[in-house]
Design a protein around this motif. Structure first.
Motif, PDB file in Angstrom:
ATOM      1  N   PRO A  67       6.395  -6.523  -7.930  1.00 17.84           N
ATOM      2  CA  PRO A  67       7.830  -6.241  -7.863  1.00 17.84           C
ATOM      3  C   PRO A  67       8.048  -4.808  -7.401  1.00 17.84           C
ATOM      4  O   PRO A  67       7.188  -3.940  -7.572  1.00 17.84           O
ATOM      5  CB  PRO A  67       8.304  -6.458  -9.299  1.00 17.84           C
ATOM      6  N   ALA A  68       9.211  -4.572  -6.802  1.00 15.31           N
ATOM      7  CA  ALA A  68       9.495  -3.242  -6.253  1.00 15.31           C
ATOM      8  C   ALA A  68       9.427  -2.161  -7.322  1.00 15.31           C
ATOM      9  O   ALA A  68       9.031  -1.023  -7.044  1.00 15.31           O
ATOM     10  CB  ALA A  68      10.863  -3.252  -5.580  1.00 15.31           C
ATOM     11  N   SER A  69       9.790  -2.504  -8.554  1.00 17.48           N
ATOM     12  CA  SER A  69       9.739  -1.510  -9.632  1.00 17.48           C
ATOM     13  C   SER A  69       8.309  -1.071  -9.911  1.00 17.48           C
ATOM     14  O   SER A  69       8.045   0.114 -10.180  1.00 17.48           O
ATOM     15  CB  SER A  69      10.371  -2.080 -10.904  1.00 17.48           C
ATOM     16  N   ALA A  70       7.360  -2.017  -9.845  1.00 16.76           N
ATOM     17  CA  ALA A  70       5.948  -1.669 -10.059  1.00 16.76           C
ATOM     18  C   ALA A  70       5.423  -0.823  -8.905  1.00 16.76           C
ATOM     19  O   ALA A  70       4.664   0.134  -9.119  1.00 16.76           O
ATOM     20  CB  ALA A  70       5.116  -2.934 -10.209  1.00 16.76           C
ATOM     21  N   GLU A  71       5.820  -1.153  -7.678  1.00 17.21           N
ATOM     22  CA  GLU A  71       5.423  -0.352  -6.518  1.00 17.21           C
ATOM     23  C   GLU A  71       5.927   1.086  -6.655  1.00 17.21           C
ATOM     24  O   GLU A  71       5.210   2.039  -6.364  1.00 17.21           O
ATOM     25  CB  GLU A  71       5.964  -0.978  -5.234  1.00 17.21           C
ATOM     26  N   LEU A  72       7.170   1.224  -7.098  1.00 20.57           N
ATOM     27  CA  LEU A  72       7.726   2.566  -7.279  1.00 20.57           C
ATOM     28  C   LEU A  72       6.950   3.330  -8.342  1.00 20.57           C
ATOM     29  O   LEU A  72       6.638   4.514  -8.170  1.00 20.57           O
ATOM     30  CB  LEU A  72       9.201   2.477  -7.670  1.00 20.57           C
ATOM     31  N   PHE A  73       6.616   2.661  -9.451  1.00 25.41           N
ATOM     32  CA  PHE A  73       5.907   3.355 -10.517  1.00 25.41           C
ATOM     33  C   PHE A  73       4.518   3.793 -10.059  1.00 25.41           C
ATOM     34  O   PHE A  73       4.068   4.895 -10.384  1.00 25.41           O
ATOM     35  CB  PHE A  73       5.805   2.455 -11.745  1.00 25.41           C
ATOM     36  N   LEU A  74       3.832   2.954  -9.288  1.00 22.67           N
ATOM     37  CA  LEU A  74       2.538   3.348  -8.743  1.00 22.67           C
ATOM     38  C   LEU A  74       2.682   4.547  -7.807  1.00 22.67           C
ATOM     39  O   LEU A  74       1.843   5.458  -7.807  1.00 22.67           O
ATOM     40  CB  LEU A  74       1.896   2.170  -7.991  1.00 22.67           C
ATOM     41  N   GLU A  75       3.736   4.560  -7.017  1.00 19.21           N
ATOM     42  CA  GLU A  75       3.992   5.703  -6.137  1.00 19.21           C
ATOM     43  C   GLU A  75       4.201   6.975  -6.933  1.00 19.21           C
ATOM     44  O   GLU A  75       3.672   8.046  -6.599  1.00 19.21           O
ATOM     45  CB  GLU A  75       5.229   5.410  -5.279  1.00 19.21           C
ATOM     46  N   ILE A  76       4.948   6.858  -8.031  1.00 20.71           N
ATOM     47  CA  ILE A  76       5.185   8.022  -8.900  1.00 20.71           C
ATOM     48  C   ILE A  76       3.881   8.505  -9.507  1.00 20.71           C
ATOM     49  O   ILE A  76       3.613   9.722  -9.558  1.00 20.71           O
ATOM     50  CB  ILE A  76       6.209   7.669  -9.990  1.00 20.71           C
ATOM     51  N   LEU A  77       3.042   7.582  -9.958  1.00 18.49           N
ATOM     52  CA  LEU A  77       1.755   7.966 -10.540  1.00 18.49           C
ATOM     53  C   LEU A  77       0.883   8.687  -9.507  1.00 18.49           C
ATOM     54  O   LEU A  77       0.165   9.643  -9.847  1.00 18.49           O
ATOM     55  CB  LEU A  77       1.023   6.734 -11.078  1.00 18.49           C
ATOM     56  N   ARG A  78       0.923   8.247  -8.261  1.00 19.98           N
ATOM     57  CA  ARG A  78       0.122   8.893  -7.206  1.00 19.98           C
ATOM     58  C   ARG A  78       0.575  10.321  -6.961  1.00 19.98           C
ATOM     59  O   ARG A  78      -0.225  11.183  -6.593  1.00 19.98           O
ATOM     60  CB  ARG A  78       0.218   8.110  -5.896  1.00 19.98           C
ATOM     61  N   SER A  79       1.855  10.572  -7.161  1.00 23.45           N
ATOM     62  CA  SER A  79       2.397  11.904  -6.856  1.00 23.45           C
ATOM     63  C   SER A  79       2.273  12.887  -8.009  1.00 23.45           C
ATOM     64  O   SER A  79       2.560  14.069  -7.842  1.00 23.45           O
ATOM     65  CB  SER A  79       3.882  11.773  -6.468  1.00 23.45           C
ATOM     66  N   GLN A  80       1.865  12.410  -9.175  1.00 24.22           N
ATOM     67  CA  GLN A  80       1.793  13.282 -10.356  1.00 24.22           C
ATOM     68  C   GLN A  80       0.665  14.307 -10.217  1.00 24.22           C
ATOM     69  O   GLN A  80      -0.394  14.017  -9.711  1.00 24.22           O
ATOM     70  CB  GLN A  80       1.564  12.426 -11.601  1.00 24.22           C
TER      71      GLN A  80
END
Length: 298
Positions: A285-298
């Motif tokens: 789901p798009a929400s999971a994709e967004l959260f993975l993107e956020i984790l990558r940027s941390q």
């Protein structure tokens, strides 16, 4: 254990399911998850009698016995296991309708279930709270749910699609999963600080079903000690001074404040990569994709 399925004479199980049937199936799933009617009633805020009535109605509707309940406990029949699997998938599909429609409009919404192994948060490299905070700012209609499980439970939950993202160690790569590295943790052997080096060499190793513990046992250098179900149990045994145990470095530092520990002389060091893991065979789901993107940027 396979239980005999009983067909209910006169049941009308060829007509389409109604909203009432769907509600009863939700109650059935809750009873299975809670392993009983009373616990399911507490979860759903309805009486045990209401849970029983819903399940009896859906059994009449489908024409089969879904579960056995009594002194022997709560058990699914073979038909109940099938009903649980199909119903769970159907309910998840229904729950995806609103988030998927919202995504078309450019709005992220709905639940995002994240599974964690124990004690992730105390690792100094863990940025999960900051990532969740950013998610709430960028997608306020997404509602994260966090469940703590063991390594094997997380794998099963991913395969059964009960969690969208699992955060755990990558001991071996499984081609059915995708892995996004987050940070690394280190595992070493510890002993109570007051134990002399000579005495420490003779102590048994606290056993936990874990790849690194099994590697240590395979060397033949340690006798097998008591079984432990997690880091808390291992640390408790170590603190007695009667055992050696494998702990993550950050967790040992935390325990050391109250119960002095030290690394065992000559301890092996194991490096474990903590990853955000998703199922490879399905789109996220798009929400999971967004959260993975956020984790990558941390």
């Amino acid at each position: 254990m396979v239980l005999e399925n009983k067909t209910f004479p006169g049941s009308d199980h060829h007509r389409p399911l109604t909203e009432r049937d769907l509600k009863s199936l939700r109650v059935f799933c809750a009873a299975v998850q809670a392993s009983g009617f009373t616990a399911a009633g507490d979860t759903l805020h309805i009486s045990k009698a209401s849970v029983s009535r819903h399940i009896r109605e859906v059994e009449d509707r489908l024409g089969v016995k879904l579960c056995e309940r009594g002194p022997g406990g709560f058990k699914l029949t073979s038909a109940g296991a099938v009903a649980l699997d199909v119903t769970t998938r159907a309910l998840r599909a229904l729950d995806r309708i609103q988030p998927d429609i919202d995504a078309v409009r450019g709005v992220l919404s709905g639940p995002l279930t994240i599974g964690l192994v124990e004690h992730i948060l105390i690792d100094p490299a863990c940025t999960l709270p900051a990532a969740l905070n950013e998610l709430s700012q960028r997608a306020p209609k997404v509602h994260p749910e966090i469940i703590v499980m063991t390594h094997s439970q997380l794998n099963q939950a991913l395969r059964e699609r009960r969690v969208q993202i699992a955060i755990r160690g990558q001991y071996q790569k499984d081609r059915t999963f995708n892995y996004q590295p987050l940070f690394e943790e280190y595992h070493r052997l510890y002993v109570a600080r007051h134990v002399t080096p000579e005495a420490a060499r003779k102590l048994p190793l606290v056993y936990r079903s874990h790849p690194f513990v099994d590697k240590i046992m395979a060397t033949g250098k340690f006798r097998r000690g008591p079984d432990a179900g997690g880091l808390e149990a291992i640390a408790t045994f170590i603190a007695t001074g009667n055992f050696v145990g494998l702990l993550t470095e950050h967790y040992a530092d935390l325990i050391n404040v109250r119960h002095p520990l030290r690394q065992l002389d000559g301890s092996p060091e194991f490096r474990n990569r903590i990853c955000a893991i998703t199922e490879a065979s399905r789109p996220l789901p798009a929400s999971a994709e967004l959260f993975l993107e956020i984790l990558r940027s941390q």
